[in-house]
Design a protein around this motif. Structure first.
Motif, PDB file in Angstrom:
ATOM      1  N   GLU A 156       0.866  -1.177   0.000  1.00  0.00           N
ATOM      2  CA  GLU A 156       0.000   0.000   0.000  1.00  0.00           C
ATOM      3  C   GLU A 156       0.903   1.228   0.000  1.00  0.00           C
ATOM      4  O   GLU A 156       1.908   1.258   0.706  1.00  0.00           O
ATOM      5  N   VAL A 157       0.554   2.225  -0.806  1.00  0.00           N
ATOM      6  CA  VAL A 157       1.249   3.509  -0.784  1.00  0.00           C
ATOM      7  C   VAL A 157       0.340   4.475  -0.040  1.00  0.00           C
ATOM      8  O   VAL A 157      -0.836   4.619  -0.380  1.00  0.00           O
ATOM      9  N   LEU A 158       0.887   5.108   0.983  1.00  0.00           N
ATOM     10  CA  LEU A 158       0.090   6.020   1.804  1.00  0.00           C
ATOM     11  C   LEU A 158      -0.399   7.213   1.000  1.00  0.00           C
ATOM     12  O   LEU A 158       0.311   7.736   0.146  1.00  0.00           O
ATOM     13  N   SER A 159      -1.611   7.623   1.299  1.00  0.00           N
ATOM     14  CA  SER A 159      -2.135   8.883   0.778  1.00  0.00           C
ATOM     15  C   SER A 159      -2.594   9.695   1.983  1.00  0.00           C
ATOM     16  O   SER A 159      -2.570   9.209   3.114  1.00  0.00           O
ATOM     17  N   GLU A 160      -3.013  10.924   1.745  1.00  0.00           N
ATOM     18  CA  GLU A 160      -3.434  11.781   2.861  1.00  0.00           C
ATOM     19  C   GLU A 160      -4.555  11.153   3.679  1.00  0.00           C
ATOM     20  O   GLU A 160      -4.659  11.376   4.872  1.00  0.00           O
ATOM     21  N   THR A 161      -5.415  10.380   3.029  1.00  0.00           N
ATOM     22  CA  THR A 161      -6.597   9.848   3.714  1.00  0.00           C
ATOM     23  C   THR A 161      -6.463   8.395   4.153  1.00  0.00           C
ATOM     24  O   THR A 161      -7.351   7.875   4.802  1.00  0.00           O
ATOM     25  N   SER A 162      -5.365   7.726   3.792  1.00  0.00           N
ATOM     26  CA  SER A 162      -5.304   6.285   4.047  1.00  0.00           C
ATOM     27  C   SER A 162      -4.402   5.868   5.205  1.00  0.00           C
ATOM     28  O   SER A 162      -4.325   4.686   5.527  1.00  0.00           O
ATOM     29  N   GLY A 163      -3.718   6.794   5.842  1.00  0.00           N
ATOM     30  CA  GLY A 163      -2.730   6.446   6.855  1.00  0.00           C
ATOM     31  C   GLY A 163      -3.238   5.553   7.968  1.00  0.00           C
ATOM     32  O   GLY A 163      -2.653   4.509   8.254  1.00  0.00           O
ATOM     33  N   GLU A 164      -4.330   5.947   8.609  1.00  0.00           N
ATOM     34  CA  GLU A 164      -4.850   5.145   9.722  1.00  0.00           C
ATOM     35  C   GLU A 164      -5.253   3.759   9.245  1.00  0.00           C
ATOM     36  O   GLU A 164      -4.924   2.746   9.864  1.00  0.00           O
ATOM     37  N   ARG A 165      -5.954   3.690   8.122  1.00  0.00           N
ATOM     38  CA  ARG A 165      -6.410   2.404   7.582  1.00  0.00           C
ATOM     39  C   ARG A 165      -5.220   1.507   7.238  1.00  0.00           C
ATOM     40  O   ARG A 165      -5.173   0.341   7.604  1.00  0.00           O
ATOM     41  N   ASP A 166      -4.250   2.064   6.491  1.00  0.00           N
ATOM     42  CA  ASP A 166      -3.127   1.261   6.009  1.00  0.00           C
ATOM     43  C   ASP A 166      -2.190   0.815   7.118  1.00  0.00           C
ATOM     44  O   ASP A 166      -1.604  -0.265   7.046  1.00  0.00           O
ATOM     45  N   LEU A 167      -2.031   1.649   8.154  1.00  0.00           N
ATOM     46  CA  LEU A 167      -1.066   1.358   9.210  1.00  0.00           C
ATOM     47  C   LEU A 167      -1.670   0.737  10.468  1.00  0.00           C
ATOM     48  O   LEU A 167      -0.955   0.098  11.236  1.00  0.00           O
ATOM     49  N   GLU A 168      -2.967   0.915  10.687  1.00  0.00           N
ATOM     50  CA  GLU A 168      -3.556   0.423  11.932  1.00  0.00           C
ATOM     51  C   GLU A 168      -4.640  -0.635  11.737  1.00  0.00           C
ATOM     52  O   GLU A 168      -4.830  -1.478  12.604  1.00  0.00           O
ATOM     53  N   ILE A 169      -5.356  -0.581  10.641  1.00  0.00           N
ATOM     54  CA  ILE A 169      -6.458  -1.526  10.434  1.00  0.00           C
ATOM     55  C   ILE A 169      -6.049  -2.681   9.515  1.00  0.00           C
ATOM     56  O   ILE A 169      -6.243  -3.852   9.838  1.00  0.00           O
ATOM     57  N   LYS A 170      -5.464  -2.346   8.375  1.00  0.00           N
ATOM     58  CA  LYS A 170      -5.128  -3.382   7.389  1.00  0.00           C
ATOM     59  C   LYS A 170      -4.056  -4.377   7.844  1.00  0.00           C
ATOM     60  O   LYS A 170      -4.123  -5.543   7.435  1.00  0.00           O
ATOM     61  N   PRO A 171      -3.073  -3.984   8.665  1.00  0.00           N
ATOM     62  CA  PRO A 171      -2.100  -5.004   9.078  1.00  0.00           C
ATOM     63  C   PRO A 171      -2.756  -6.233   9.715  1.00  0.00           C
ATOM     64  O   PRO A 171      -2.392  -7.364   9.387  1.00  0.00           O
ATOM     65  N   ALA A 172      -3.722  -6.041  10.586  1.00  0.00           N
ATOM     66  CA  ALA A 172      -4.394  -7.182  11.213  1.00  0.00           C
ATOM     67  C   ALA A 172      -5.183  -7.991  10.188  1.00  0.00           C
ATOM     68  O   ALA A 172      -5.217  -9.223  10.252  1.00  0.00           O
ATOM     69  N   GLU A 173      -5.828  -7.301   9.241  1.00  0.00           N
ATOM     70  CA  GLU A 173      -6.589  -8.005   8.201  1.00  0.00           C
ATOM     71  C   GLU A 173      -5.649  -8.840   7.329  1.00  0.00           C
ATOM     72  O   GLU A 173      -5.878 -10.030   7.099  1.00  0.00           O
ATOM     73  N   TYR A 174      -4.605  -8.205   6.814  1.00  0.00           N
ATOM     74  CA  TYR A 174      -3.714  -8.869   5.869  1.00  0.00           C
ATOM     75  C   TYR A 174      -2.847  -9.945   6.519  1.00  0.00           C
ATOM     76  O   TYR A 174      -2.673 -11.028   5.959  1.00  0.00           O
ATOM     77  N   THR A 175      -2.292  -9.657   7.685  1.00  0.00           N
ATOM     78  CA  THR A 175      -1.387 -10.639   8.299  1.00  0.00           C
ATOM     79  C   THR A 175      -2.133 -11.874   8.807  1.00  0.00           C
ATOM     80  O   THR A 175      -1.501 -12.875   9.138  1.00  0.00           O
ATOM     81  N   GLY A 176      -3.450 -11.826   8.812  1.00  0.00           N
ATOM     82  CA  GLY A 176      -4.247 -12.997   9.148  1.00  0.00           C
ATOM     83  C   GLY A 176      -4.382 -13.977   7.986  1.00  0.00           C
ATOM     84  O   GLY A 176      -4.898 -15.082   8.162  1.00  0.00           O
TER      85      GLY A 176
END
Length: 190
Positions: free
Chosen positions: A108-128
């Motif tokens: 994922e490449v961070l954008s102004e609006t995606s930081g929280e999602r990409d760094l805090e929410i998606k890691p748990a989703e993807y690493t599962g």
């Protein structure tokens, strides 16, 4: 098919919705809801995602690996269908499917609006996902990436590894893959 923003749907309904969604708009499926994702991105965002894709493509055998970039293909978890910037998966997946359940690398490449999602929410989703070996989140403003790598024990660390500086390289040993940040960020930013 139109979707009311408060309507709860299943994944099959989401996939049908995509067939009639307005051109140029991106949607994700998040725990029963159809969510409009910010389509497009800055030129920096596009360059960084594309360069990572090219670097990975150059190093992996095309008879074994398929590299999708620019949100061409989704990643399906138990509760979501996301559209990462780069997805690496094994060759042999259903060519008519819109998403994979077996990604090996996600970027994922961070954008102004995606930081929280990409760094805090998606890691748990993807690493599962049992197939995943690496999840990378790249800044679009500076040569900094947050990297989650599956360890030799089969687990992901609780915290990401920060790879920072143009002289650094992201190594994914399980794939003998090296992503040099100087190449990713050449001509981008300061």
């Amino acid at each position: 098919m139109t979707a009311h923003p408060f309507l709860i749907v299943d994944k099959a309904t989401f996939y049908r919705f995509l067939g009639s969604a307005p051109e140029g708009r991106r949607y994700e499926f998040v725990r029963g809801r159809i969510v409009q994702d910010m389509g497009g991105g800055t030129l920096k965002h596009v360059k960084i995602g594309r360069r990572i894709s090219i670097i990975v493509e150059r190093q992996l055998d095309p008879d074994t690996w398929c590299i999708n970039s620019g949100s061409d293909r989704g990643v399906e978890t138990s509760e979501t269908i996301r559209l990462p910037d780069v997805v690496v998966e094994r060759v042999g997946a259903d060519e008519n499917s819109l998403a994979t359940t077996e990604p090996v690398v996600i970027v994922e490449v961070l954008s102004e609006t995606s930081g929280e999602r990409d760094l805090e929410i998606k890691p748990a989703e993807y690493t599962g996902l049992p197939s995943l070996l690496a999840y990378i989140v790249a800044s679009q403003d500076e040569p900094v990436c947050q990297v989650w790598l599956r360890g030799t024990d089969g687990n992901f660390p609780a915290q990401s590894l920060t790879v920072e500086g143009r002289d650094q390289v992201i190594h994914i040993p399980a794939l003998s893959l090296a992503i040099p940040l100087d190449e990713v960020y050449r001509g981008v930013g300061s």
